[in-house]
Design an enzyme around this catalytic site. Structure first.
Site, mmCIF file in Angstrom:
data_model
loop_
_atom_site.group_PDB
_atom_site.id
_atom_site.type_symbol
_atom_site.label_atom_id
_atom_site.label_comp_id
_atom_site.label_asym_id
_atom_site.label_seq_id
_atom_site.Cartn_x
_atom_site.Cartn_y
_atom_site.Cartn_z
ATOM 1 N N HIS A 79 0.823 -1.219 0.000
ATOM 2 C CA HIS A 79 0.000 0.000 0.000
ATOM 3 C C HIS A 79 0.857 1.269 0.000
ATOM 4 O O HIS A 79 0.446 2.289 -0.541
ATOM 5 C CB HIS A 79 -1.031 0.000 1.143
ATOM 6 N N CYS A 164 -31.446 -2.185 -7.715
ATOM 7 C CA CYS A 164 -32.432 -2.803 -6.825
ATOM 8 C C CYS A 164 -33.857 -2.443 -7.226
ATOM 9 O O CYS A 164 -34.814 -2.978 -6.673
ATOM 10 C CB CYS A 164 -32.168 -2.393 -5.380
#
Length: 193
Positions: A79, A164
């Site tokens: 990272h 949805c």
């Protein structure tokens, strides 16, 4: 002469991650910028796309890569290395869960560790994407403002019929809007340098 920029695209667990291949393709087509793209995906983001739909030369990182790359003291920390490599970080999409974690300083995956260690002198764009009711929850506005107060730039969500079936705000910005914002950010950064 084209400017060369290294861009990380981070994807979280939102269905909007299905747009990742298109986003990568559009970035690679920019006229004034030569772009190298690397991608960081959270565990849940992996559900929404196939690695086969990304160009082979685009490096893709998962949480497993963070732990596999470090064996002993002195080894590179992924990272940190990704943050050094990149000129720009774009989180598209940033789901409600990752937004909450990021705004509160949590960093329990590769993407959030990268954001936590991000150099504030470099641009970070975030593209919220969530259900309308999640978007309208009072804590969401506070969390978005927290990220903006750190100098991160929001690419605002849009209203439409969501996967949805609900209709309202919360959908990730269109890919063309995200790409235009990236290009504008790069142009502004180049001028400032």
């Amino acid at each position: 002469m084209k400017v060369k920029k290294n861009i990380i695209i981070g994807c979280t667990g939102s269905v909007a991650t299905i747009k990742l291949p298109l986003l990568v393709e559009r970035l690679r087509q920019l006229a004034n910028v030569e772009v190298e793209v690397r991608v960081i995906v959270t565990e849940h983001a992996q559900h929404f796309f196939s690695r086969a739909n990304l160009p082979g030369e685009v490096l893709l990182y998962t949480d497993q890569d963070e732990w596999a790359s470090w064996q002993k003291r002195g080894d590179p920390v992924l990272h940190i290395e990704l943050g050094k490599w990149a000129d720009l970080l774009v989180i598209a999409p940033l789901d409600a869960n990752s937004l909450a974690k990021m705004a509160n300083g949590l960093c329990d995956n590769l993407l959030l560790c990268t954001t936590r260690a991000w150099d504030p002198a470099k641009p970070l764009l975030f593209c919220p994407a969530m259900n309308t009711r999640m978007w309208q929850h009072p804590t969401t506005a506070v969390q978005v403002e927290t990220l903006k107060s750190w100098g991160h730039r929001e690419v605002p969500c849009i209203a439409k019929t969501l996967m949805c079936g609900d209709t309202g705000p919360g959908a990730m910005a269109e890919v063309d809007t995200i790409v235009a914002t990236i290009e504008e950010t790069i142009d502004a950064k180049v001028i400032a340098e």
